[in-house]
Design a protein around this motif. Structure first.
Motif, PDB file in Angstrom:
ATOM      1  N   ALA A  19      12.299   8.967   0.371  1.00  0.00           N
ATOM      2  CA  ALA A  19      12.930   8.211  -0.712  1.00  0.00           C
ATOM      3  C   ALA A  19      12.724   8.816  -2.090  1.00  0.00           C
ATOM      4  O   ALA A  19      12.947   8.154  -3.101  1.00  0.00           O
ATOM      5  N   GLY A  20      12.323  10.086  -2.163  1.00  0.00           N
ATOM      6  CA  GLY A  20      12.177  10.736  -3.455  1.00  0.00           C
ATOM      7  C   GLY A  20      10.811  10.534  -4.073  1.00  0.00           C
ATOM      8  O   GLY A  20       9.932   9.895  -3.504  1.00  0.00           O
ATOM      9  N   ASP A  21      10.640  11.095  -5.280  1.00  0.00           N
ATOM     10  CA  ASP A  21       9.325  11.177  -5.919  1.00  0.00           C
ATOM     11  C   ASP A  21       8.321  11.819  -4.963  1.00  0.00           C
ATOM     12  O   ASP A  21       7.292  11.235  -4.618  1.00  0.00           O
ATOM     13  N   LEU A  22       8.641  13.022  -4.559  1.00  0.00           N
ATOM     14  CA  LEU A  22       7.730  13.772  -3.694  1.00  0.00           C
ATOM     15  C   LEU A  22       6.466  14.163  -4.449  1.00  0.00           C
ATOM     16  O   LEU A  22       5.406  14.325  -3.837  1.00  0.00           O
ATOM     17  N   VAL A  23       6.571  14.306  -5.764  1.00  0.00           N
ATOM     18  CA  VAL A  23       5.498  14.910  -6.561  1.00  0.00           C
ATOM     19  C   VAL A  23       5.106  14.007  -7.722  1.00  0.00           C
ATOM     20  O   VAL A  23       5.792  13.058  -8.059  1.00  0.00           O
ATOM     21  N   ASN A  24       3.972  14.371  -8.319  1.00  0.00           N
ATOM     22  CA  ASN A  24       3.472  13.855  -9.593  1.00  0.00           C
ATOM     23  C   ASN A  24       2.602  12.606  -9.420  1.00  0.00           C
ATOM     24  O   ASN A  24       2.859  11.758  -8.594  1.00  0.00           O
ATOM     25  N   ILE A  59      20.426  -0.656   2.788  1.00  0.00           N
ATOM     26  CA  ILE A  59      20.023   0.156   1.641  1.00  0.00           C
ATOM     27  C   ILE A  59      18.528   0.413   1.725  1.00  0.00           C
ATOM     28  O   ILE A  59      17.724  -0.524   1.813  1.00  0.00           O
ATOM     29  N   LEU A  60      18.154   1.674   1.719  1.00  0.00           N
ATOM     30  CA  LEU A  60      16.761   2.110   1.746  1.00  0.00           C
ATOM     31  C   LEU A  60      16.420   2.705   0.389  1.00  0.00           C
ATOM     32  O   LEU A  60      17.158   3.549  -0.115  1.00  0.00           O
ATOM     33  N   PHE A  61      15.304   2.281  -0.197  1.00  0.00           N
ATOM     34  CA  PHE A  61      14.947   2.800  -1.515  1.00  0.00           C
ATOM     35  C   PHE A  61      13.436   2.753  -1.710  1.00  0.00           C
ATOM     36  O   PHE A  61      12.707   2.040  -1.011  1.00  0.00           O
ATOM     37  N   GLY A  62      12.965   3.537  -2.679  1.00  0.00           N
ATOM     38  CA  GLY A  62      11.553   3.564  -3.037  1.00  0.00           C
ATOM     39  C   GLY A  62      11.372   3.076  -4.460  1.00  0.00           C
ATOM     40  O   GLY A  62      11.856   2.025  -4.831  1.00  0.00           O
ATOM     41  N   HIS A  63      10.604   3.822  -5.258  1.00  0.00           N
ATOM     42  CA  HIS A  63      10.530   3.675  -6.709  1.00  0.00           C
ATOM     43  C   HIS A  63       9.726   2.485  -7.224  1.00  0.00           C
ATOM     44  O   HIS A  63       9.087   2.580  -8.266  1.00  0.00           O
ATOM     45  N   TRP A  64       9.747   1.349  -6.520  1.00  0.00           N
ATOM     46  CA  TRP A  64       9.221   0.105  -7.079  1.00  0.00           C
ATOM     47  C   TRP A  64       7.992  -0.332  -6.286  1.00  0.00           C
ATOM     48  O   TRP A  64       8.067  -1.184  -5.399  1.00  0.00           O
ATOM     49  N   ASP A 103      12.832  -9.452   0.442  1.00  0.00           N
ATOM     50  CA  ASP A 103      13.298 -10.748   0.949  1.00  0.00           C
ATOM     51  C   ASP A 103      14.819 -10.847   0.963  1.00  0.00           C
ATOM     52  O   ASP A 103      15.374 -11.943   1.027  1.00  0.00           O
ATOM     53  N   VAL A 104      15.489  -9.705   0.918  1.00  0.00           N
ATOM     54  CA  VAL A 104      16.945  -9.660   1.021  1.00  0.00           C
ATOM     55  C   VAL A 104      17.295  -8.889   2.283  1.00  0.00           C
ATOM     56  O   VAL A 104      16.951  -7.709   2.394  1.00  0.00           O
ATOM     57  N   PRO A 105      17.939  -9.507   3.258  1.00  0.00           N
ATOM     58  CA  PRO A 105      18.278  -8.799   4.489  1.00  0.00           C
ATOM     59  C   PRO A 105      19.106  -7.544   4.213  1.00  0.00           C
ATOM     60  O   PRO A 105      20.035  -7.565   3.410  1.00  0.00           O
ATOM     61  N   GLY A 106      18.727  -6.460   4.869  1.00  0.00           N
ATOM     62  CA  GLY A 106      19.471  -5.221   4.729  1.00  0.00           C
ATOM     63  C   GLY A 106      19.135  -4.409   3.507  1.00  0.00           C
ATOM     64  O   GLY A 106      19.784  -3.393   3.238  1.00  0.00           O
ATOM     65  N   VAL A 107      18.121  -4.831   2.745  1.00  0.00           N
ATOM     66  CA  VAL A 107      17.665  -4.067   1.579  1.00  0.00           C
ATOM     67  C   VAL A 107      16.172  -3.810   1.783  1.00  0.00           C
ATOM     68  O   VAL A 107      15.361  -4.732   1.693  1.00  0.00           O
ATOM     69  N   ASP A 108      15.821  -2.570   2.086  1.00  0.00           N
ATOM     70  CA  ASP A 108      14.468  -2.234   2.506  1.00  0.00           C
ATOM     71  C   ASP A 108      13.740  -1.405   1.450  1.00  0.00           C
ATOM     72  O   ASP A 108      14.104  -0.258   1.182  1.00  0.00           O
ATOM     73  N   ALA A 109      12.707  -1.983   0.862  1.00  0.00           N
ATOM     74  CA  ALA A 109      11.849  -1.277  -0.085  1.00  0.00           C
ATOM     75  C   ALA A 109      10.806  -0.479   0.686  1.00  0.00           C
ATOM     76  O   ALA A 109      10.183  -0.996   1.616  1.00  0.00           O
ATOM     77  N   LEU A 110      10.601   0.769   0.286  1.00  0.00           N
ATOM     78  CA  LEU A 110       9.723   1.667   1.030  1.00  0.00           C
ATOM     79  C   LEU A 110       8.471   2.087   0.268  1.00  0.00           C
ATOM     80  O   LEU A 110       7.506   2.550   0.882  1.00  0.00           O
ATOM     81  N   ASP A 111       8.476   1.943  -1.051  1.00  0.00           N
ATOM     82  CA  ASP A 111       7.324   2.379  -1.841  1.00  0.00           C
ATOM     83  C   ASP A 111       6.239   1.299  -1.774  1.00  0.00           C
ATOM     84  O   ASP A 111       6.403   0.200  -2.313  1.00  0.00           O
ATOM     85  N   THR A 112       5.133   1.627  -1.121  1.00  0.00           N
ATOM     86  CA  THR A 112       4.018   0.680  -1.006  1.00  0.00           C
ATOM     87  C   THR A 112       2.800   1.170  -1.780  1.00  0.00           C
ATOM     88  O   THR A 112       1.663   0.821  -1.456  1.00  0.00           O
ATOM     89  N   GLY A 113       3.041   1.990  -2.810  1.00  0.00           N
ATOM     90  CA  GLY A 113       2.015   2.314  -3.785  1.00  0.00           C
ATOM     91  C   GLY A 113       0.897   3.207  -3.297  1.00  0.00           C
ATOM     92  O   GLY A 113      -0.254   3.036  -3.714  1.00  0.00           O
ATOM     93  N   CYS A 114       1.226   4.189  -2.485  1.00  0.00           N
ATOM     94  CA  CYS A 114       0.181   5.084  -1.972  1.00  0.00           C
ATOM     95  C   CYS A 114      -0.608   5.724  -3.102  1.00  0.00           C
ATOM     96  O   CYS A 114      -1.836   5.775  -3.072  1.00  0.00           O
ATOM     97  N   VAL A 115       0.087   6.215  -4.124  1.00  0.00           N
ATOM     98  CA  VAL A 115      -0.589   6.926  -5.208  1.00  0.00           C
ATOM     99  C   VAL A 115      -1.482   5.999  -6.030  1.00  0.00           C
ATOM    100  O   VAL A 115      -2.387   6.456  -6.728  1.00  0.00           O
ATOM    101  N   TRP A 116      -1.252   4.694  -5.932  1.00  0.00           N
ATOM    102  CA  TRP A 116      -2.055   3.718  -6.671  1.00  0.00           C
ATOM    103  C   TRP A 116      -3.120   3.065  -5.793  1.00  0.00           C
ATOM    104  O   TRP A 116      -3.682   2.044  -6.162  1.00  0.00           O
ATOM    105  N   GLY A 117      -3.375   3.643  -4.628  1.00  0.00           N
ATOM    106  CA  GLY A 117      -4.401   3.102  -3.747  1.00  0.00           C
ATOM    107  C   GLY A 117      -3.866   2.245  -2.623  1.00  0.00           C
ATOM    108  O   GLY A 117      -4.633   1.700  -1.828  1.00  0.00           O
ATOM    109  N   GLY A 118      -2.546   2.117  -2.531  1.00  0.00           N
ATOM    110  CA  GLY A 118      -1.943   1.368  -1.442  1.00  0.00           C
ATOM    111  C   GLY A 118      -1.716   2.248  -0.229  1.00  0.00           C
ATOM    112  O   GLY A 118      -2.337   3.302  -0.070  1.00  0.00           O
ATOM    113  N   SER A 119      -0.814   1.835   0.626  1.00  0.00           N
ATOM    114  CA  SER A 119      -0.532   2.583   1.845  1.00  0.00           C
ATOM    115  C   SER A 119       0.694   3.459   1.664  1.00  0.00           C
ATOM    116  O   SER A 119       1.435   3.330   0.683  1.00  0.00           O
ATOM    117  N   LEU A 120       0.895   4.364   2.609  1.00  0.00           N
ATOM    118  CA  LEU A 120       2.141   5.109   2.734  1.00  0.00           C
ATOM    119  C   LEU A 120       2.839   4.553   3.961  1.00  0.00           C
ATOM    120  O   LEU A 120       2.228   4.435   5.023  1.00  0.00           O
TER     121      LEU A 120
END
Length: 268
Positions: free
Chosen positions: A35-40, A223-228, A236-253
């Motif tokens: 979903a992008g933001d491979l770096v930084n 719709i698959l997206f990251g960023h947030w 909580d919207v069917p068919g809209v899947d958030a993928l960014d779970t904050g790995c860089v901030w101590g969350g999971s990938l």
């Protein structure tokens, strides 16, 4: 064969490798949609970019705002920021191969086998999917053409906040880029608030998360997206899947197996 959609890596190489082991990734049969933001911001941006490049025959990635920032710094269009972790890439002997490959990546990827589409930040609610595809291709062509220097020199900025069919040149490219890579909150007119980065349930007055817009057009595809990262992987919207779970901030990938929509999280 399995297909996996994975959220923002942001230079987190060890969790990425851990997640690939956890899903039993096999380069002979499986595909990754990133979903992008491979770096930084993470500890090993160079190693992460090299790892993705190594797997490039099995990887489809979209460009995120941090990826575009890296390319702009490499072009000399802007300076690195204090919190950037991009120096190793910029000084690497293989930087030209890595950055050349990255610059060729799209803003939008169709995944017809799963009736899905992926971008970094989502699909603007008042755009149809056909319009989103067309506008993504506009910027992709600029990134691969002779106007790329002009693009990066004018990429930064929050205005114009909304879409207008009459926009041309750098302003048009900037608005398209902001929608695909920086969007979180929108108002009823579809204008962006790019200053607020917090929880979805605490929007600025008059704004809402883009996926909650009452007149959202692209509702006939997943719709698959990251960023947030603040969404923690849920809309909580069917068919809209958030993928960014904050790995860089101590969350999971997190990986979403597209075959059955199973989520696999790595907490390495």
């Amino acid at each position: 064969m399995s297909d996996y959609a994975i959220g923002d890596l942001q230079g987190c190489l060890e969790p990425f490798n851990c997640l690939l082991k956890q899903i039993n990734f096999n380069a002979d049969r499986d595909r990754l949609f990133l979903a992008g933001d491979l770096v930084n911001r993470g500890p090993d941006s160079l190693g992460t970019l090299r790892r993705v490049y190594e797997l490039r025959d099995n990887v489809h990635t979209v460009l995120g705002n941090h990826d575009l920032h890296l390319l702009a710094v490499a072009q000399g269009s802007t300076d690195s920021r204090r919190k950037d972790t991009l120096t190793d890439i910029l000084e690497a002997p293989d930087r030209n191969a890595l950055l050349g490959w990255l610059q060729d990546c799209p803003l939008l990827v169709d995944i017809p086998e799963h009736q899905a589409v992926m971008t970094h930040a989502g699909i603007p609610p008042l755009w149809t999917l056909a319009q989103a595809r067309e506008r993504a291709r506009e910027v992709e062509q600029v990134l691969r053409g002779p106007q790329v220097g002009e693009y990066f020199a004018n990429m930064y900025g929050n205005q114009p906040a909304g879409w207008n069919d009459d926009l041309q040149g750098p302003e048009r490219w900037r608005v398209i880029t902001n929608h695909f890579t920086r969007m979180r909150f929108v108002n009823l007119a579809g204008e962006l608030d790019l200053a607020t980065k917090g929880e979805a349930d605490a929007p600025p007055e008059g704004f809402m998360p883009w996926f909650q817009h009452p007149h959202r057009q692209a509702t006939d595809t997943r719709i698959l997206f990251g960023h947030w990262a603040a969404l923690e992987g849920h809309t909580d919207v069917p068919g809209v899947d958030a993928l960014d779970t904050g790995c860089v901030w101590g969350g999971s990938l997190t990986a979403l197996r597209l075959d059955d929509l199973t989520r696999i999280a790595c907490h390495c």
